[in-house]
Design a protein around this motif. Structure first.
Motif, PDB file in Angstrom:
ATOM      1  N   UNK A  51       0.962  -1.416   0.014  1.00  0.00           N
ATOM      2  CA  UNK A  51       0.309  -0.111   0.032  1.00  0.00           C
ATOM      3  C   UNK A  51       0.843   1.121  -0.040  1.00  0.00           C
ATOM      4  N   UNK A  52       1.723   1.149   0.647  1.00  0.00           N
ATOM      5  CA  UNK A  52       2.843   2.461   1.394  1.00  0.00           C
ATOM      6  C   UNK A  52       3.730   2.521  -0.129  1.00  0.00           C
ATOM      7  N   UNK A 235       5.093  -4.070   9.207  1.00  0.00           N
ATOM      8  CA  UNK A 235       4.951  -3.146   8.075  1.00  0.00           C
ATOM      9  C   UNK A 235       5.910  -2.194   7.731  1.00  0.00           C
ATOM     10  N   UNK A 236       5.644  -1.690   9.470  1.00  0.00           N
ATOM     11  CA  UNK A 236       5.348  -0.042   9.179  1.00  0.00           C
ATOM     12  C   UNK A 236       6.945   0.418   9.305  1.00  0.00           C
TER      13      UNK A 236
ATOM     14  N   UNK B 250      -4.373   3.058   7.295  1.00  0.00           N
ATOM     15  CA  UNK B 250      -4.097   4.663   7.475  1.00  0.00           C
ATOM     16  C   UNK B 250      -2.495   5.258   7.404  1.00  0.00           C
ATOM     17  N   UNK B 251      -1.987   3.771   7.905  1.00  0.00           N
ATOM     18  CA  UNK B 251      -0.404   4.668   8.412  1.00  0.00           C
ATOM     19  C   UNK B 251       0.152   4.187   7.095  1.00  0.00           C
ATOM     20  N   UNK B 252      -0.285   3.630   6.917  1.00  0.00           N
ATOM     21  CA  UNK B 252       0.807   2.927   4.738  1.00  0.00           C
ATOM     22  C   UNK B 252       0.200   3.734   4.138  1.00  0.00           C
ATOM     23  N   UNK B 253      -0.815   4.200   3.211  1.00  0.00           N
ATOM     24  CA  UNK B 253      -1.022   5.421   2.879  1.00  0.00           C
ATOM     25  C   UNK B 253      -0.737   6.905   3.500  1.00  0.00           C
ATOM     26  N   UNK B 254       0.045   7.084   4.387  1.00  0.00           N
ATOM     27  CA  UNK B 254       0.837   7.987   4.817  1.00  0.00           C
ATOM     28  C   UNK B 254       1.807   8.504   5.014  1.00  0.00           C
ATOM     29  N   UNK B 255       2.729   7.022   4.793  1.00  0.00           N
ATOM     30  CA  UNK B 255       4.154   6.508   4.751  1.00  0.00           C
ATOM     31  C   UNK B 255       4.238   7.322   3.185  1.00  0.00           C
ATOM     32  N   UNK B 256       3.633   7.109   2.552  1.00  0.00           N
ATOM     33  CA  UNK B 256       3.487   6.907   1.209  1.00  0.00           C
ATOM     34  C   UNK B 256       3.590   8.471   0.247  1.00  0.00           C
ATOM     35  N   UNK B 257       2.430   8.918   1.189  1.00  0.00           N
ATOM     36  CA  UNK B 257       2.161   9.845   0.649  1.00  0.00           C
ATOM     37  C   UNK B 257       3.042  10.708   1.620  1.00  0.00           C
ATOM     38  N   UNK B 258       3.351  10.854   2.514  1.00  0.00           N
ATOM     39  CA  UNK B 258       4.939  11.873   3.078  1.00  0.00           C
ATOM     40  C   UNK B 258       6.213  11.332   2.058  1.00  0.00           C
ATOM     41  N   UNK B 259       6.497  10.280   1.990  1.00  0.00           N
ATOM     42  CA  UNK B 259       8.217  10.116   1.004  1.00  0.00           C
ATOM     43  C   UNK B 259       7.187  10.643  -0.073  1.00  0.00           C
ATOM     44  N   UNK B 260       6.264  10.943  -0.903  1.00  0.00           N
ATOM     45  CA  UNK B 260       5.865  11.283  -1.930  1.00  0.00           C
ATOM     46  C   UNK B 260       6.239  13.282  -1.718  1.00  0.00           C
ATOM     47  N   UNK B 261       5.641  13.533  -1.137  1.00  0.00           N
ATOM     48  CA  UNK B 261       6.409  14.353  -0.691  1.00  0.00           C
ATOM     49  C   UNK B 261       7.763  15.314  -0.003  1.00  0.00           C
ATOM     50  N   UNK B 262       8.334  14.398   0.380  1.00  0.00           N
ATOM     51  CA  UNK B 262       9.740  14.568   0.741  1.00  0.00           C
ATOM     52  C   UNK B 262      10.575  14.621  -0.312  1.00  0.00           C
TER      53      UNK B 262
END
Lengths: 297, 266
Positions: A51-52, A235-236, B250-262
C-alpha cells in the motif's frame, strides 16, 4: 526478530523496486519467509507494505495525468471480488494445513516463469545491441480475441474502446494473487494490459498502481479481520526503509542500461524462486509440526 | 475347572493387594497432611525484551509425619499450566518429490505451555499410575484426539510427536530436581517460563505424594500479561480487528504520501 535485519531487507527491496520500477511485494514476502516469519504473517504484512510503496507512485502518475480513473475503477471492481475470494481460499488452505506449501508453490511457479521470460528477453536484446541491429519495435496488432468481446466501453484517457469483461477478469485474477501472495501484482498486470488488452503504455503503470493501492488496502483490512495476521510494527519498518531505499534505487537505475538491468532483475527473481523450490524438495528436519488451534483455525 | 481355579485365586489375591497398598498410608499418620503454597508474584509482565523468566513457588507440608519426612517418603510435584486450546499435529510425507502435510490429528484442550518440577525422578509403578490418573506430567497429560481419525494406530506416534515438539520448542519443560526442601517440611520450586510463553491465566498446581499415592493438591492462578505497546497492539488486533486493519492502511497511505512529499522533484 532483529530490527536492523528488517530495516536492511526493506531498504534493499525498496532499492531494487526503485531501480527496476517494480512494486517489490514479490520479493518482500519470500524474504520474510526465509527469515522464518510465518507465511500467514508475511503475506498479510507484505500486502500492507505494498500500500505504502504504491501510494507514492500513484500520486506521481496522478499529477502527470497518466492515470485512467475509469479503467482503474473497473479493474478495481474485479480486484476487490478477487481479493475476497482469495482471502477465503487463504483461510481454507490454512485450516487444512496446506497454506505454507501453496504459497511456496505459487511463488516458485510465478518467479521461475517470470525470471526465465525476462532473462530470455533481455539476453536477446543484449545480443541485438552487440550486433548493432536496431531493435525491432514490437507493434502489437490492433485487434485480437479480447477485442471481439461484448460490453464495450470507451475509456477517454486511454483513448481506447474496450470490453469491460477482460478488464474485470484481469482485476479478479490479480486480486486473488494479492490476497494469497501478498503482492501488488503489477509485474503481471502491466504486461497483460500492454500485450493482451492493448492499452497505451503511458497510462498502464499509473492505472495499475491505482488498482493495487485499493486492492492491497482492502486485503490488509480483510486479513486483519479474519486471520489477525497483519503485523503493523513489521510493516511500518519495511515501509519506511522501502520508500527511502526506492529513492536511491531510482537514481542508480537511471544510470544503468535497460537490458542489463532487466537481466539482473531476472537473475534475482530466479534465485529467489530456486531457493523456495529447494525448500520444497529437501526433507524437513522434523516431519511433524504443531499448530495451536483446532480444525478450522 | 480351570475357570474356577482362576476365580478362586482372584479372591485370594485381591484383598491382599488392597491391604498392601494401604500399609504406608494407614498406620503412620493420624491427621491428613496438608499443603500450602505461595508464589513470588501473581502476575508476570511480558515486555518487548522479555527473554523468559523464572517463577519461584514456596510451600510447606502441614501435619507431616516426621519419620516419613526423614526417610523421604513425601514427594512434591509443582506444575505451571498455560491457557488451554486445541492443538493440531501434522505429518509431512513425500508426494511427487515434495514434502506435503498429509496426516493430521487435533487434540482437545491441551495447555499451550507446561512446566513441571518435582523432588526427584518419578519412576515407580504406583506413582506413574497415579500420575496417569490425574494427568500430571508431560508424559501423562491426557491427549484426546477430536474429530475423525483415519487410523487409530497412529495415535501414539502423534502423541509422541506432540510432546517432543513442545519440549524442543521450550513451551513444555521439566526439571526432575526443581523442587528442593529448604527445611524439613518447607520446599521451594523453580519453574521456567520460556520467552514465547503465551499470555493469559496460567495455573500453578502443587501435588503432595506420600509413598507414591497422591494425598492433596493446591492451586493458585498466575496472570501472564503483555505490557506496553506490545499489549496495546495485540489487544487492538484481536479485539477491534477492522479498526486495526483500517489503522494499518492509514499508516501505509500516510507513509507513501509523506515519501512523495519529501522526495518530490520539482
Amino acid at each position: 526478530m532483529n530490527i536492523f535485519i528488517i530495516l536492511g531487507m526493506g531498504a534493499a527491496v525498496g532499492f531494487l523496486s526503485g531501480m527496476f520500477g517494480v512494486g517489490g511485494g514479490f520479493l518482500i514476502t519470500p524474504l520474510l519467509i526465509f527469515y522464518n516469519i510465518p507465511p500467514v504473517v508475511a503475506v498479510a504484512t507484505g500486502a500492507n507494505q505494498v500500500v505504502a510503496s504504491s501510494v507514492s507512485g500513484a500520486i506521481t502518475h496522478f499529477r502527470r495525468g497518466t492515470l485512467d480513473m475509469k479503467l482503474g475503477t473497473i479493474l478495481l471492481i474485479g480486484g476487490l471480488v478477487g481479493a475476497t475470494v482469495g482471502v477465503w481460499i487463504f483461510s481454507w488452505l490454512r485450516s487444512i494445513g496446506q497454506l505454507d506449501l501453496f504459497i511456496s508453490l505459487l511463488y516458485v511457479v510465478l518467479l521461475s516463469t517470470i525470471g526465465v521470460l525476462m532473462l530470455q528477453e533481455s539476453v536477446r536484446a543484449m545480443r541485438k545491441a552487440k550486433l548493432n541491429q536496431p531493435l525491432p519495435l514490437k507493434r502489437p496488432g490492433q485487434h485480437n480475441w479480447v477485442h471481439r468481446l461484448p460490453l464495450k466501453m470507451r475509456f477517454k484517457k486511454s483513448k481506447i474502446y474496450l470490453s469491460a469483461i477482460p478488464v474485470v477478469m484481469l482485476g479478479f485474477f490479480i486480486g486473488i494473487l494479492t490476497s494469497i501472495m501478498g503482492v501488488g501484482g503489477g509485474f503481471i498486470m502491466v504486461p497483460a494490459m500492454i500485450y493482451l488488452l492493448r492499452i497505451p503504455t503511458n497510462v498502464v503503470v499509473g492505472t495499475s498502481l491505482f488498482q493495487i493501492i485499493f486492492v492491497t488496502a482492502y486485503t490488509t483490512m480483510v486479513q486483519a479481520a479474519t486471520n489477525y495476521s497483519v503485523d503493523i510494527v513489521l510493516a511500518f519498518i519495511l515501509m519506511v526503509a522501502g520508500v527511502i531505499g526506492a529513492q536511491y534505487g531510482v537514481r542508480v537505475g537511471q544510470k544503468l542500461r535497460g537490458e542489463q538491468l532487466r537481466a539482473l532483475l531476472a537473475l534475482l527473481v530466479l534465485a529467489v524462486g530456486i531457493r523456495l523450490a529447494i525448500g520444497l524438495f529437501i526433507r524437513p528436519e522434523d516431519l511433524y509440526s504443531v499448530a495451536v488451534g483446532g480444525i478450522g483455525y | 475347572m480351570l475357570k474356577q481355579l482362576a476365580l478362586l485365586s482372584m479372591f485370594i489375591i485381591a484383598p491382599a493387594g488392597v491391604s498392601l497398598a494401604q500399609l504406608p498410608l494407614g498406620e503412620a499418620s493420624s491427621a491428613q497432611e496438608g499443603l500450602d503454597i505461595g508464589v513470588s508474584s501473581n502476575e508476570i509482565a511480558i515486555t518487548s525484551d522479555f527473554r523468559g523468566a523464572d517463577l519461584t513457588v514456596f510451600g510447606a507440608i502441614t501435619n507431616a509425619d516426621d519419620l516419613l519426612l526423614a526417610i523421604g517418603q513425601y514427594d512434591i510435584i509443582v506444575t505451571l499450566e498455560g491457557p488451554r486450546d486445541y492443538a493440531t499435529v501434522r505429518r509431512k510425507e513425500r508426494v511427487l518429490g515434495i514434502w506435503i502435510n498429509t496426516e493430521s490429528m487435533t487434540f482437545e484442550q491441551v495447555p499451550e505451555s507446561y512446566s513441571i518440577a518435582s523432588t526427584r525422578q518419578l519412576d515407580d509403578e504406583t506413582q506413574l499410575t497415579a500420575l496417569d490418573n490425574i494427568g500430571v506430567g508431560i508424559e501423562h497429560l491426557p491427549l484426546n484426539p477430536t474429530g475423525y481419525i483415519r487410523d487409530v494406530g497412529q495415535l501414539s506416534e502423534f502423541r509422541e510427536a506432540y510432546r517432543r515438539l513442545k519440549l524442543s520448542g521450550g513451551l513444555y519443560q521439566k526439571e526432575t530436581s526443581g523442587v528442593r526442601f529448604v527445611s524439613s517440611s518447607l520446599f521451594r520450586a523453580s519453574l521456567r517460563l520460556p520467552a514465547n510463553v503465551p499470555d493469559g491465566v496460567h495455573i500453578v498446581r502443587a501435588y503432595l505424594f506420600k509413598g507414591g499415592t497422591q494425598v492433596t493438591q493446591r492451586e493458585i492462578p498466575l496472570r501472564v500479561v503483555k505490557t506496553g505497546l506490545e499489549q496495546a497492539i495485540t489487544d487492538a488486533a484481536h479485539d477491534r480487528p477492522l479498526a486495526y486493519g483500517a489503522f494499518c492502511v492509514l499508516i501505509a497511505m500516510l507513509t507513501g504520501w509523506g515519501a512523495s512529499l519529501v522526495f518530490r522533484k520539482d
